[in-house]
Write a protein that holds these residues in place. Structure first.
Motif, PDB file in Angstrom:
ATOM      1  N   ARG A  93       0.833  -1.204   0.000  1.00  0.00           N
ATOM      2  CA  ARG A  93       0.000   0.000   0.000  1.00  0.00           C
ATOM      3  C   ARG A  93       0.864   1.250   0.000  1.00  0.00           C
ATOM      4  O   ARG A  93       1.984   1.245   0.506  1.00  0.00           O
ATOM      5  CB  ARG A  93      -0.894   0.033   1.247  1.00  0.00           C
ATOM      6  N   GLU A  94       0.320   2.328  -0.562  1.00  0.00           N
ATOM      7  CA  GLU A  94       1.012   3.617  -0.551  1.00  0.00           C
ATOM      8  C   GLU A  94       0.206   4.623   0.255  1.00  0.00           C
ATOM      9  O   GLU A  94      -1.031   4.629   0.216  1.00  0.00           O
ATOM     10  CB  GLU A  94       1.221   4.134  -1.973  1.00  0.00           C
ATOM     11  N   TYR A  95       0.941   5.456   1.001  1.00  0.00           N
ATOM     12  CA  TYR A  95       0.330   6.476   1.830  1.00  0.00           C
ATOM     13  C   TYR A  95       1.017   7.803   1.564  1.00  0.00           C
ATOM     14  O   TYR A  95       2.211   7.841   1.266  1.00  0.00           O
ATOM     15  CB  TYR A  95       0.487   6.123   3.324  1.00  0.00           C
ATOM     16  N   ASP A  96       0.279   8.857   1.730  1.00  0.00           N
ATOM     17  CA  ASP A  96       0.845  10.194   1.714  1.00  0.00           C
ATOM     18  C   ASP A  96       1.763  10.287   2.937  1.00  0.00           C
ATOM     19  O   ASP A  96       1.395   9.819   4.020  1.00  0.00           O
ATOM     20  CB  ASP A  96      -0.306  11.214   1.801  1.00  0.00           C
ATOM     21  N   THR A  99       0.063  11.696   6.038  1.00  0.00           N
ATOM     22  CA  THR A  99      -0.934  10.760   6.560  1.00  0.00           C
ATOM     23  C   THR A  99      -0.236   9.641   7.320  1.00  0.00           C
ATOM     24  O   THR A  99      -0.650   9.265   8.422  1.00  0.00           O
ATOM     25  CB  THR A  99      -1.778  10.173   5.414  1.00  0.00           C
ATOM     26  N   PHE A 100       0.833   9.102   6.725  1.00  0.00           N
ATOM     27  CA  PHE A 100       1.594   8.036   7.376  1.00  0.00           C
ATOM     28  C   PHE A 100       2.111   8.489   8.737  1.00  0.00           C
ATOM     29  O   PHE A 100       1.933   7.808   9.740  1.00  0.00           O
ATOM     30  CB  PHE A 100       2.771   7.595   6.493  1.00  0.00           C
ATOM     31  N   GLU A 101       2.736   9.666   8.771  1.00  0.00           N
ATOM     32  CA  GLU A 101       3.300  10.177  10.025  1.00  0.00           C
ATOM     33  C   GLU A 101       2.206  10.396  11.068  1.00  0.00           C
ATOM     34  O   GLU A 101       2.393  10.117  12.249  1.00  0.00           O
ATOM     35  CB  GLU A 101       4.081  11.466   9.789  1.00  0.00           C
ATOM     36  N   MET A 103      -0.548   8.643  11.326  1.00  0.00           N
ATOM     37  CA  MET A 103      -1.001   7.329  11.799  1.00  0.00           C
ATOM     38  C   MET A 103       0.035   6.657  12.702  1.00  0.00           C
ATOM     39  O   MET A 103      -0.315   6.031  13.702  1.00  0.00           O
ATOM     40  CB  MET A 103      -1.280   6.404  10.603  1.00  0.00           C
ATOM     41  N   ALA A 116      -0.824  -1.815  11.548  1.00  0.00           N
ATOM     42  CA  ALA A 116      -2.024  -1.078  11.156  1.00  0.00           C
ATOM     43  C   ALA A 116      -3.114  -1.258  12.212  1.00  0.00           C
ATOM     44  O   ALA A 116      -3.064  -2.188  13.033  1.00  0.00           O
ATOM     45  CB  ALA A 116      -2.515  -1.579   9.801  1.00  0.00           C
ATOM     46  N   ALA A 131       5.216   9.788  -1.482  1.00  0.00           N
ATOM     47  CA  ALA A 131       4.561   8.548  -1.045  1.00  0.00           C
ATOM     48  C   ALA A 131       5.447   7.716  -0.114  1.00  0.00           C
ATOM     49  O   ALA A 131       6.673   7.762  -0.184  1.00  0.00           O
ATOM     50  CB  ALA A 131       4.186   7.705  -2.258  1.00  0.00           C
ATOM     51  N   GLN A 133       5.649   3.666   0.857  1.00  0.00           N
ATOM     52  CA  GLN A 133       5.182   2.347   0.449  1.00  0.00           C
ATOM     53  C   GLN A 133       5.371   1.377   1.613  1.00  0.00           C
ATOM     54  O   GLN A 133       6.461   1.281   2.189  1.00  0.00           O
ATOM     55  CB  GLN A 133       5.983   1.872  -0.761  1.00  0.00           C
TER      56      GLN A 133
END
Length: 155
Positions: A93-96, A99-101, A103, A116, A131, A133
């Motif tokens: 999966r890819e995240y902005d 957004t990742f930081e 989460m 997750a 992105a 990954q």
């Protein structure tokens, strides 16, 4: 007496990839020889214990011990379907990055292990300005595994 489903067994083991590289073992000397642990590290090594047929270990190993006896040795080849499954590109999966930081609570870095909210575990495999990954496949997915096992005891 042959091992049957429901029996509790203890196995000494060395797990290798098809090319021969050792990835796990119950034997400290083998781990040290193959660079899995530093000679002075505090890691403990012991036979694996499980109940046959209970799903405590990968299916290929679980099924392979049926019919073996205490003291018996075998080499067991386990294809991906009976181990950790095939590698699934859909589980990457890819995240902005922002957004990742948000989460995870820290900036992304390659090799970082994350969990997750749904309980899946993954590893960051690539980071760019656009992105992040994350690969949620098991690290052994898609690999055929070879185990040298010895039945230590059966209850």
């Amino acid at each position: 007496m042959s091992i049957e489903p429901g029996d509790h067994v203890r196995l000494e083991y060395v797990g290798r990839f098809e090319g021969g590289d050792v990835f796990t073992t119950s034997e400290r000397s083998v781990a040290e020889e193959h660079g899995l642990v530093a000679a002075d590290a505090d890691a403990s090594f012991a036979p694996i214990s499980f109940t046959v047929g209970a799903g405590d270990v990968i299916r290929g190993l679980d099924e392979a011990v049926v019919g073996m006896t205490e003291g018996e040795e075998a080499t067991v080849t386990v294809p991906p379907a009976d181990a950790y499954g095939e590698y699934d590109p859909e589980r990457v999966r890819e995240y902005d990055p922002e957004t990742f930081e948000g989460m995870v609570g820290e900036p992304p870095s390659v090799g970082q292990h994350v969990e997750a909210q749904n309980g899946l575990h993954g590893d960051v495999t690539a980071v760019s300005a656009d992105a992040v990954q994350v690969d949620f496949n098991h690290e052994l997915a898609g690999r055929t595994l070879v185990f040298d096992v010895r039945v230590v005891d059966v209850e």
